[in-house]
Design an enzyme around this catalytic site. Sequence first.
Site, PDB file in Angstrom:
ATOM      1  N   ASP A 149      21.046  66.621  38.169  1.00 20.86           N
ATOM      2  CA  ASP A 149      21.280  66.399  36.740  1.00 20.86           C
ATOM      3  C   ASP A 149      22.584  67.045  36.266  1.00 20.86           C
ATOM      4  OD1 ASP A 149      20.674  65.382  34.248  1.00 20.86           O
ATOM      5  OD2 ASP A 149      19.370  67.059  33.676  1.00 20.86           O
ATOM      6  N   ASN A 181      15.720  55.863  33.098  1.00 24.19           N
ATOM      7  CA  ASN A 181      17.185  55.707  33.053  1.00 24.19           C
ATOM      8  C   ASN A 181      17.613  54.258  32.771  1.00 24.19           C
ATOM      9  OD1 ASN A 181      17.771  58.228  35.622  1.00 24.19           O
ATOM     10  ND2 ASN A 181      17.878  58.457  33.403  1.00 24.19           N
TER      11      ASN A 181
HETATM   12  C1  IPE Z   1      16.331  63.023  35.550  1.00 27.12           C
HETATM   13  O1  IPE Z   1      17.461  63.261  34.788  1.00 27.12           O
HETATM   14  C2  IPE Z   1      16.512  61.791  36.380  1.00 27.12           C
HETATM   15  C3  IPE Z   1      17.513  61.881  37.443  1.00 27.12           C
HETATM   16  C4  IPE Z   1      18.156  62.971  37.794  1.00 27.12           C
HETATM   17  C5  IPE Z   1      17.768  60.666  38.166  1.00 27.12           C
HETATM   18  P1  IPE Z   1      17.569  62.763  33.268  1.00 27.12           P
HETATM   19  O2  IPE Z   1      18.883  63.220  32.766  1.00 27.12           O
HETATM   20  O3  IPE Z   1      17.287  61.319  33.179  1.00 27.12           O
HETATM   21  O4  IPE Z   1      16.374  63.561  32.589  1.00 27.12           O
HETATM   22  P2  IPE Z   1      16.120  63.947  31.075  1.00 27.12           P
HETATM   23  O5  IPE Z   1      16.268  62.694  30.278  1.00 27.12           O
HETATM   24  O6  IPE Z   1      17.148  64.957  30.711  1.00 27.12           O
HETATM   25  O7  IPE Z   1      14.751  64.531  31.066  1.00 27.12           O
HETATM   26  C1  IPE Z   2      22.164  62.830  36.321  1.00 31.85           C
HETATM   27  O1  IPE Z   2      23.136  63.128  35.376  1.00 31.85           O
HETATM   28  C2  IPE Z   2      22.316  61.441  36.887  1.00 31.85           C
HETATM   29  C3  IPE Z   2      21.321  60.480  36.418  1.00 31.85           C
HETATM   30  C4  IPE Z   2      20.310  60.727  35.654  1.00 31.85           C
HETATM   31  C5  IPE Z   2      21.477  59.091  36.863  1.00 31.85           C
HETATM   32  P1  IPE Z   2      23.025  62.654  33.874  1.00 31.85           P
HETATM   33  O2  IPE Z   2      23.636  61.316  33.757  1.00 31.85           O
HETATM   34  O3  IPE Z   2      21.646  62.751  33.396  1.00 31.85           O
HETATM   35  O4  IPE Z   2      23.947  63.737  33.133  1.00 31.85           O
HETATM   36  P2  IPE Z   2      23.608  64.537  31.805  1.00 31.85           P
HETATM   37  O5  IPE Z   2      22.278  65.168  32.012  1.00 31.85           O
HETATM   38  O6  IPE Z   2      23.590  63.543  30.689  1.00 31.85           O
HETATM   39  O7  IPE Z   2      24.694  65.536  31.695  1.00 31.85           O
HETATM   40 MG    MG Z   3      20.541  64.228  32.563  1.00 31.75          MG
END
Ligand code: IPE
Ligand code: IPE
Ligand code: MG
Length: 253
Positions: A22, A70
């Site tokens: 993340d 997502n």
């Molecule tokens: C969790 O991250 C999913 C992945 C790392 C693929 P998110 O960024 O989607 O999670 P939330 O929305 O902060 O809980």
């Molecule tokens: C994790 O990074 C990757 C996916 C969930 C696909 P994020 O895209 O969630 O990045 P932040 O959490 O918004 O910084």
């Molecule tokens: Mg994230």
Amino acid sequence: MNNLKEQIDPQRLPNHVAIIMDGNGRWAMQQGMERTFGHENGVTSVREAAEAAAEIGIKYLTLYAFSTENWKRPADEVDALMNLLVKTIHSETHTLQKNNIRLKAIGDLGSLRPETRDELFKAIDTTSSNSGMTLILALSYSARWEITEAVKKIAKKVQNNTLRTEEISSSTISDNLTTAGIPDPELLIRTSGEYRISNFLLWQIAYAELYFTSKLWPDFRREDLYEALIDFQSRERRFGQTSLQIKKDQTAN
Ligand code: IPE
Ligand code: IPE
Ligand code: MG
């Protein structure tokens, strides 16, 4: 001590490490860039984590790459992520081969675009006889989706009289999840300073050790994995028993 790797006891490695990767979007925004720039830079971290885990002797590494939720992101980000996935799987197959890594995927793979699925299945096929680490990509995955599917499969077996309700045990459930046959993760890492599970492997992490780091995923390097492993090895895993019982068992072995 500055050599982190030497502090890891190879005899007490977790069999299975799972990572919630993340912080890509925030990493990019901090530099005044588009969120997708963060996803692109996260690929290096995936390579580092996979190579380091394979080299040290971890048997299973599961990476949460895309959740069911997502799909709700803006269409251009979803597109960029799917394109990156196709490109990365294609270009990194040689990294998997070089490191003797077998690729697997869990999640609602039927919901992926045909070109993503084709590239994924091609890489899974190419690496299928590798005997080192198994790298599991969680794609279009969520634990509640997975558990719901398992309940449906079990209900059908009961309906067909191939399973009796009284026979349903905890292993019946494990065996009907997408992770059937894979040991439960013993260590779960989440980057980016968020303290939540976000619908990842809810059943399987019942007794996993949780490790949170404020590092954003594109900054994650092998040393960060080593730190998590060192921390894991400092913990006493009691599984409901008392500390005294655990110590007795250790001296008996
Ligand atoms: C969790 O991250 C999913 C992945 C790392 C693929 P998110 O960024 O989607 O999670 P939330 O929305 O902060 O809980
Ligand atoms: C994790 O990074 C990757 C996916 C969930 C696909 P994020 O895209 O969630 O990045 P932040 O959490 O918004 O910084
Ligand atoms: Mg994230």
